[in-house]
Design a protein around this motif. Structure first.
Motif, PDB file in Angstrom:
ATOM      1  N   ASP A 175      32.177 -60.449  -0.231  1.00 53.52           N
ATOM      2  CA  ASP A 175      33.446 -59.736  -0.183  1.00 53.52           C
ATOM      3  C   ASP A 175      33.684 -59.093   1.185  1.00 53.52           C
ATOM      4  OD1 ASP A 175      34.204 -60.388  -2.739  1.00 53.52           O
ATOM      5  OD2 ASP A 175      33.318 -58.591  -3.620  1.00 53.52           O
ATOM      6  N   LYS A 176      32.619 -58.757   1.891  1.00 56.19           N
ATOM      7  CA  LYS A 176      32.769 -58.124   3.194  1.00 56.19           C
ATOM      8  C   LYS A 176      33.303 -59.103   4.232  1.00 56.19           C
ATOM      9  CE  LYS A 176      29.534 -54.424   2.540  1.00 56.19           C
ATOM     10  NZ  LYS A 176      28.443 -53.658   3.063  1.00 56.19           N
ATOM     11  N   ASP A 177      33.116 -60.402   4.010  1.00 60.41           N
ATOM     12  CA  ASP A 177      33.600 -61.403   4.942  1.00 60.41           C
ATOM     13  C   ASP A 177      35.094 -61.635   4.810  1.00 60.41           C
ATOM     14  OD1 ASP A 177      31.040 -61.748   5.887  1.00 60.41           O
ATOM     15  OD2 ASP A 177      30.611 -63.417   4.539  1.00 60.41           O
ATOM     16  N   ARG A 178      35.714 -61.186   3.754  1.00 60.64           N
ATOM     17  CA  ARG A 178      37.133 -61.428   3.510  1.00 60.64           C
ATOM     18  C   ARG A 178      38.035 -60.533   4.350  1.00 60.64           C
ATOM     19  NH1 ARG A 178      36.912 -61.604  -2.978  1.00 60.64           N
ATOM     20  NH2 ARG A 178      35.538 -63.384  -3.132  1.00 60.64           N
ATOM     21  N   GLY A 179      37.494 -59.550   4.984  1.00 60.88           N
ATOM     22  CA  GLY A 179      38.314 -58.609   5.742  1.00 60.88           C
ATOM     23  C   GLY A 179      38.624 -57.396   4.894  1.00 60.88           C
ATOM     24  N   LYS A 180      39.093 -56.375   5.562  1.00 56.72           N
ATOM     25  CA  LYS A 180      39.370 -55.130   4.850  1.00 56.72           C
ATOM     26  C   LYS A 180      40.751 -55.173   4.230  1.00 56.72           C
ATOM     27  CE  LYS A 180      36.295 -52.002   7.147  1.00 56.72           C
ATOM     28  NZ  LYS A 180      36.126 -50.682   7.679  1.00 56.72           N
ATOM     29  N   ASP A 181      40.831 -54.649   3.028  1.00 55.53           N
ATOM     30  CA  ASP A 181      42.101 -54.502   2.339  1.00 55.53           C
ATOM     31  C   ASP A 181      42.690 -53.174   2.806  1.00 55.53           C
ATOM     32  OD1 ASP A 181      44.197 -54.133   0.602  1.00 55.53           O
ATOM     33  OD2 ASP A 181      43.036 -54.467  -1.223  1.00 55.53           O
ATOM     34  N   PRO A 182      43.895 -53.169   3.395  1.00 52.97           N
ATOM     35  CA  PRO A 182      44.451 -51.901   3.865  1.00 52.97           C
ATOM     36  C   PRO A 182      44.696 -50.903   2.734  1.00 52.97           C
ATOM     37  CG  PRO A 182      46.053 -53.675   4.061  1.00 52.97           C
ATOM     38  CD  PRO A 182      44.759 -54.297   3.652  1.00 52.97           C
ATOM     39  N   ASP A 183      44.846 -51.407   1.495  1.00 49.60           N
ATOM     40  CA  ASP A 183      45.037 -50.511   0.358  1.00 49.60           C
ATOM     41  C   ASP A 183      43.712 -49.943  -0.155  1.00 49.60           C
ATOM     42  OD1 ASP A 183      47.778 -50.850   0.419  1.00 49.60           O
ATOM     43  OD2 ASP A 183      47.770 -52.448  -1.079  1.00 49.60           O
ATOM     44  N   GLY A 192      36.689 -50.374   0.323  1.00 48.40           N
ATOM     45  CA  GLY A 192      36.298 -51.262  -0.768  1.00 48.40           C
ATOM     46  C   GLY A 192      35.840 -50.510  -2.001  1.00 48.40           C
ATOM     47  N   LEU A 193      36.202 -49.247  -2.124  1.00 52.49           N
ATOM     48  CA  LEU A 193      35.727 -48.417  -3.232  1.00 52.49           C
ATOM     49  C   LEU A 193      36.257 -48.884  -4.588  1.00 52.49           C
ATOM     50  CD1 LEU A 193      36.168 -44.955  -1.523  1.00 52.49           C
ATOM     51  CD2 LEU A 193      34.032 -46.176  -1.931  1.00 52.49           C
ATOM     52  N   ILE A 194      37.533 -49.222  -4.644  1.00 50.61           N
ATOM     53  CA  ILE A 194      38.120 -49.655  -5.911  1.00 50.61           C
ATOM     54  C   ILE A 194      37.511 -50.988  -6.325  1.00 50.61           C
ATOM     55  CG2 ILE A 194      40.266 -50.217  -7.112  1.00 50.61           C
ATOM     56  CD1 ILE A 194      40.018 -47.245  -6.223  1.00 50.61           C
ATOM     57  N   ARG A 195      37.395 -51.899  -5.358  1.00 51.67           N
ATOM     58  CA  ARG A 195      36.788 -53.214  -5.635  1.00 51.67           C
ATOM     59  C   ARG A 195      35.369 -53.044  -6.196  1.00 51.67           C
ATOM     60  NH1 ARG A 195      36.299 -55.267  -0.616  1.00 51.67           N
ATOM     61  NH2 ARG A 195      34.133 -54.617  -0.551  1.00 51.67           N
ATOM     62  N   GLU A 196      34.593 -52.174  -5.565  1.00 48.14           N
ATOM     63  CA  GLU A 196      33.215 -51.964  -6.008  1.00 48.14           C
ATOM     64  C   GLU A 196      33.154 -51.284  -7.375  1.00 48.14           C
ATOM     65  OE1 GLU A 196      30.415 -53.157  -4.610  1.00 48.14           O
ATOM     66  OE2 GLU A 196      31.751 -54.155  -3.195  1.00 48.14           O
ATOM     67  N   ALA A 197      34.091 -50.388  -7.661  1.00 48.09           N
ATOM     68  CA  ALA A 197      34.100 -49.716  -8.965  1.00 48.09           C
ATOM     69  C   ALA A 197      34.261 -50.726 -10.092  1.00 48.09           C
ATOM     70  CB  ALA A 197      35.218 -48.683  -9.018  1.00 48.09           C
ATOM     71  N   ILE A 215      35.424 -41.645  -7.579  1.00 53.73           N
ATOM     72  CA  ILE A 215      35.690 -42.755  -6.660  1.00 53.73           C
ATOM     73  C   ILE A 215      37.147 -42.744  -6.228  1.00 53.73           C
ATOM     74  CG2 ILE A 215      35.862 -45.278  -6.524  1.00 53.73           C
ATOM     75  CD1 ILE A 215      33.294 -45.336  -8.291  1.00 53.73           C
ATOM     76  N   LEU A 216      38.053 -42.463  -7.169  1.00 51.99           N
ATOM     77  CA  LEU A 216      39.480 -42.441  -6.861  1.00 51.99           C
ATOM     78  C   LEU A 216      39.806 -41.342  -5.847  1.00 51.99           C
ATOM     79  CD1 LEU A 216      42.045 -44.004  -7.731  1.00 51.99           C
ATOM     80  CD2 LEU A 216      42.521 -42.118  -9.269  1.00 51.99           C
ATOM     81  N   VAL A 217      39.169 -40.191  -5.976  1.00 48.42           N
ATOM     82  CA  VAL A 217      39.382 -39.109  -5.007  1.00 48.42           C
ATOM     83  C   VAL A 217      38.876 -39.539  -3.634  1.00 48.42           C
ATOM     84  CG1 VAL A 217      38.678 -36.770  -4.352  1.00 48.42           C
ATOM     85  CG2 VAL A 217      39.388 -37.253  -6.695  1.00 48.42           C
TER      86      VAL A 217
END
Length: 103
Positions: free
Chosen positions: A9-17, A21-26, A40-42
Motif C-alpha cells: 500500500d505504501k507504493d501506491r502513493g499518499k492519499d491526500p484525504d 494512511g491511518l484510516i486505511r490501516e484501521a 485514530i479519527l482524531v
C-alpha cells in the motif's frame, strides 16, 4: 516483485484525504473497537492540512469502496461527514467577556 515484509500500500502513493494512511490501516485491523477508531479519527483529523474541510474529506473517505458496513470506522466517518448544525464559534480573550465586540 515486492520484498518480504514490505507494505504494498505504501507504493501506491499518499492519499491526500488520508495522508498518514491511518484510516486505511484501521480497516485492516481485526477486532478494533469503536474507542480505538475514535482515537485514530482524531489523529487523522490532526494530520490534515490547516484549513481542510474535515466533513467533506470524511465524506470522501466514507464513500470509498470497499468498506465493511459493520466496521466501527464506517459509522464514525459517516458521523464526521454529517454537516455541523452548530455554527457558533468559540470566542476567546476579551471578546468572550465583553458583549458586542465579536460576532
Amino acid at each position: 516483485m515486492t520484498k518480504p515484509g514490505k507494505d504494498p500500500d505504501k507504493d501506491r502513493g499518499k492519499d491526500p484525504d488520508d495522508p498518514k494512511g491511518l484510516i486505511r490501516e484501521a480497516y485492516k485491523l481485526d477486532g478494533i473497537s469503536e474507542a480505538e477508531c475514535r482515537s485514530i479519527l482524531v489523529d487523522w483529523a490532526l494530520s490534515l492540512p490547516a484549513g481542510a474541510d474535515y466533513a467533506q474529506t470524511a465524506a470522501r473517505l466514507a464513500s470509498q469502496a470497499p468498506r465493511d458496513a459493520d466496521h466501527p470506522m464506517t459509522a464514525l466517518l459517516a458521523a464526521a461527514s454529517a454537516p455541523s448544525l452548530n455554527t457558533h464559534r468559540r470566542r476567546g480573550g476579551r471578546a468572550a467577556r465583553v458583549t458586542g465586540l465579536a460576532n
